[in-house]
Structure formats: C-alpha cells, structure tokens
Scaffold this active site. Structure first.
Site, PDB file in Angstrom:
ATOM      1  CB  CYS A   1      -0.917   0.002   1.211  1.00  0.00           C
ATOM      2  SG  CYS A   1      -1.776  -1.559   1.469  1.00  0.00           S
TER       3      CYS A   1
ATOM      4  CG  HIS B   1      -2.217   4.420   5.113  1.00  0.00           C
ATOM      5  ND1 HIS B   1      -2.063   4.325   3.748  1.00  0.00           N
ATOM      6  CD2 HIS B   1      -2.366   3.134   5.575  1.00  0.00           C
ATOM      7  CE1 HIS B   1      -2.113   3.044   3.379  1.00  0.00           C
ATOM      8  NE2 HIS B   1      -2.289   2.314   4.469  1.00  0.00           N
TER       9      HIS B   1
ATOM     10  CD  GLU C   1      -2.312   7.677   9.232  1.00  0.00           C
ATOM     11  OE1 GLU C   1      -1.832   8.458   8.399  1.00  0.00           O
ATOM     12  OE2 GLU C   1      -3.228   6.871   8.964  1.00  0.00           O
TER      13      GLU C   1
ATOM     14  CE  LYS D   1      -5.611   4.193   1.890  1.00  0.00           C
ATOM     15  NZ  LYS D   1      -4.757   5.386   2.121  1.00  0.00           N
TER      16      LYS D   1
ATOM     17  CG  HIS E   1      -6.381   0.728   0.805  1.00  0.00           C
ATOM     18  ND1 HIS E   1      -5.409   1.291  -0.001  1.00  0.00           N
ATOM     19  CD2 HIS E   1      -5.711   0.184   1.873  1.00  0.00           C
ATOM     20  CE1 HIS E   1      -4.224   1.094   0.534  1.00  0.00           C
ATOM     21  NE2 HIS E   1      -4.380   0.436   1.669  1.00  0.00           N
TER      22      HIS E   1
ATOM     23  CG  PHE F   1      -0.535  -5.930   4.136  1.00  0.00           C
ATOM     24  CD1 PHE F   1      -1.207  -5.077   4.972  1.00  0.00           C
ATOM     25  CD2 PHE F   1      -1.188  -7.069   3.693  1.00  0.00           C
ATOM     26  CE1 PHE F   1      -2.504  -5.345   5.385  1.00  0.00           C
ATOM     27  CE2 PHE F   1      -2.475  -7.357   4.096  1.00  0.00           C
ATOM     28  CZ  PHE F   1      -3.146  -6.508   4.949  1.00  0.00           C
TER      29      PHE F   1
END
Length: 430
Positions: free
Chosen positions: A180, A320, A331, A352, A357, A416
């Site tokens: 990502c 994110h 985050e 998002k 995403h 990831f």
C-alpha cells in the site's frame, strides 16, 4: 546544493473520476464511489462490495488503445493516468526535453498481463449460467494452475515498459512493489533520482486493480475488509469507533516530477514542490503495523527533516486512514508522537473514506489530492465519521470540507509488511 523537485503534471484514473478535477470535486463534495461488486458474483464472500472504476475507456486517452486490449487493468489505468500527467506537463512532444533524462518509476501490484490473463481464463472456466465467476470455485480451480506455472511469468515490470515505450521515455525505468506504500515510494524514489542528478524529470506514481475473486477473497480471509454489506456506502469510516475494515478499490495516480530549473527553462506550470520524503520499515509483522507506530514515527520525522520543516509548519495531513482498527489507532499514535501538543491543531483527513483503498495506487492519488488542497485552499473531509474513538482523538475534518490555506502538507502511506512512506508537498516559492 540539492536540486529542487517540483510537480508539473498530474493524472488519475479513480472510482471517483477519471481526471484530477473530477476527483478533487468529488472529494470536496463528500461523494463516495463504494457500492456492490459488479465485476463478478461476490455473493458467497463475507464482503460483497468495493470501489470500482467504471466507464473507463483507454481509447479516450490513447489513439492505439486496441494494442492493450488484453493487458491487465493495472496497465490500462496507468497508461490513462500517465497520458493525462504527461500532457498536463506538456511533455508529449518528444522534442520537449532530453528523453534520455526523463524516466519512469511506478509502484505496481500483482495482476499484470500474464497474471490477469490467467485470472480471466480461470474465471471463465468456472463460470456457470451467467457471466460471473463464483469465488469459491474460482480459487479452487486457480490454485493448481498457479502451482504449475513458472513464477517468472507473473511479471510486475511490464507496465513501466509499456509506458516508457509509448511516451519515448529513455531515462531510468524502475518499478517497486511495497504494498500500500508503493505509489508514494515510487514518487519519493523518483524525486531522489532527480535530486542526485540522474534524471531531469520522472513520470512517477502507482497503479493497481485487485478487484477479482482472488484479490477480494484473499483480503476477506485476512479479515481486513469491512463487512458492512447492508450499507456499503458508509463502510469506509476511518478513525470512527465502529470501523470494521477497509474497502478495496482500484485505479492509478501519476505525476510528472521535474528539476526546478529544467521546469522553469521550458515554462512549465509548477503545481507544488516535493520537499520531503521519508521511508522506513516496521520489521514487525506482515499484516499489522507496529502498534506503537515505531516505523511510522521515524518515517514522518525523516520526511520533515528532509523538507527542512518543523512540525508546526505542516498545515494538513492526508492520512493513510484505512478504516481498520490497527492502522487508524497506530497512525494517530504516530502523529501525536511526532507533532506533540500541536497534533490536536492539525486538520487530518482520509481520502479513503470516499475512494476506498486503491492499494499500490493509493499514495499517488492521495498526493494529487494533497497538491490540490494546497492550490485550492480547501481540505477534503473524512466522511462517515459518526462515533468518536477514544484512541483516535485528532481533528479528522468530519464529514464536511474545510477552507484553510496551507503551505505544507504531509501525506502518509503505510503498507503490509511494515512498509512506511511519508511525503511532504509545499507551496512553490521561487
């Protein structure tokens, strides 16, 4: 003296629009692209919705689009976004700039030409009655086929090869796959090539489509996707207490990065300056970020240092913000660790919440949104924010856009495997 890097062209293909203007207007209006999956029969899966790119026709962007008719969506999305960005930067004409000094750096995911063909042929083989493939039968049929294939056939470099060939870009040509964070990573690394003098301009960004039975079923098995099937449009709810996973999407975002003097010499429009880049790894787990934000904290701090900025200089954070319990809490911890008491004064939002995403494309598309926030003086909201989470206690610009002039924006991407990237965009000043 370090060479300065500016953004002179932008292009996107997203579920919320096939142009930068359309995308940003949708974000400011708080529109969502999330809905039931139409590409295959997902009724046997725990999650039956996604954020799909619809009505996309590559022929609107390329004269000879038929040559890519059998390419994966990753490639087609990337070509559409790249054509916009290169045209926007007025670099389509091969006589503009030394093509040997203009390169390509893209974050691309799996699902390229050979893999896409494999997926499509296997899906066709297990289709019954309609034109939709049953996910359970699909995965059962695909497993032995994958085991029998040579792994080298699943290529991730074909997209950049097509792009370099099509637009006569003879400079450094590189791809990366950092989950990502890939789109942001590609942009940050492309900027480094310009800073060090290895290129004068780079076409950079990310592209990915995992909206096939394997992709959706895989994330479902990881319990990463929201299962709010009764209300898909409200499923992506970053930082909200009731969030239950992310919404998978697809698309591409591409920008043209250029050395400042090179851009000025040819009279290019300068949208913003890329001033900071940070990249770290959590070295923790493959599917979860470090809960204390170890890698994310260093990444953000490194980006600020690279930009020569103090925490109080940042006027907006494009987070994110995946809408997963682990990411949003981590985050928030990372932002508070880096920014201290000032963290509660910085507007933060997650694109998002409306886009879903976009995986490898996410960071690049969100960078474009961040640049537009600088230029417009309007910050996009975090939609579907209803219930405050005590672990997420920042200003997330809930549900409505906000007019704020900002000079410096931070954009976070965490993937990831613990891949972390932070980018800082700044208002261009001579």
């Amino acid at each position: 003296m370090r060479r300065r890097v500016v953004i002179t062209g932008m292009g996107v293909i997203t579920p919320l629009g096939h142009s930068v203007g359309e995308l940003f207007a949708s974000q400011i209006e708080g529109r969502t692209a999330v809905g039931p999956i139409s590409r295959f029969d997902a009724s046997t899966l725990a999650t039956t919705f996604a954020s799909e790119v619809k009505h996309f026709d590559l022929a609107k962007y390329l004269k000879d689009a038929t040559r890519f008719a059998h390419s994966g969506l990753n490639t087609r999305f990337a070509l559409g976004a790249a054509q916009q960005a290169i045209a926007d930067a007025e670099l389509l004409d091969e006589s503009h700039g030394d093509r040997g000094r203009i390169g390509v750096y893209l974050g691309v995911g799996e699902g390229q030409e050979n893999f896409a063909g494999l997926i499509n042929s296997t899906a066709a083989a297990v289709t019954s009655g309609s034109d939709r493939a049953d996910p359970v039968r699909f995965i059962t049929a695909l497993r032995p086929v994958l085991d029998a294939r040579n792994e080298s056939e699943v290529e991730t470099h074909t997209t950049i090869g097509h792009l370099a060939n099509l637009f006569a870009l003879d400079g450094p040509t590189v791809s990366c796959l950092t989950a990502c964070a890939a789109g942001s990573q590609a942009i940050g690394e492309a900027a480094e090539l310009i800073r060090t003098g290895d290129a004068d301009a780079m076409v950079a960004g990310g592209s990915q489509s995992m909206l096939h039975p394997l992709g959706v079923a895989g994330f479902t098995r990881l319990s990463a996707l929201s299962q709010r099937n009764d209300s898909p449009q409200t499923a992506s709810r970053p930082f909200d207490l009731t969030r239950d996973g992310f919404v998978i999407g697809e698309g591409a975002g591409v920008v043209v990065l250029e050395e400042l003097e090179h851009a000025k010499a040819r009279g290019a429009t300068i949208y913003a300056e890329l001033t900071g880049y940070g990249s770290t790894a959590d070295a923790y787990r493959m599917t979860d970020p470090h809960p204390a934000g170890k890698g994310a904290i260093r990444c953000i701090a490194n980006a600020l240092t690279d930009a020569g900025l103090r925490p109080i200089d940042i006027g907006y954070i494009n987070a994110h913000g995946t809408s997963t319990a682990a990411n949003d809490a981590m985050e928030t911890v990372a932002i508070k660790s880096v920014f201290g008491d000032y963290a509660h004064k910085i507007p933060v939002s997650s694109s998002k919440s409306m886009l879903g995403h976009l995986i490898a494309a996410a960071g690049a598309v969100e960078l474009v949104i961040s640049v537009m926030a600088i230029r417009s003086g309007v910050l996009p909201p975090t939609t579907n924010y209803e219930t405050k989470d005590p672990a997420c206690d920042l200003d997330y610009i809930p549900n409505a856009a906000r007019e704020v002039r900002v000079d410096h924006v931070l954009s976070n991407s965490f993937g990831f495997g613990g891949q972390n990237v932070a980018l800082v965009m700044s208002r261009y000043r001579a």
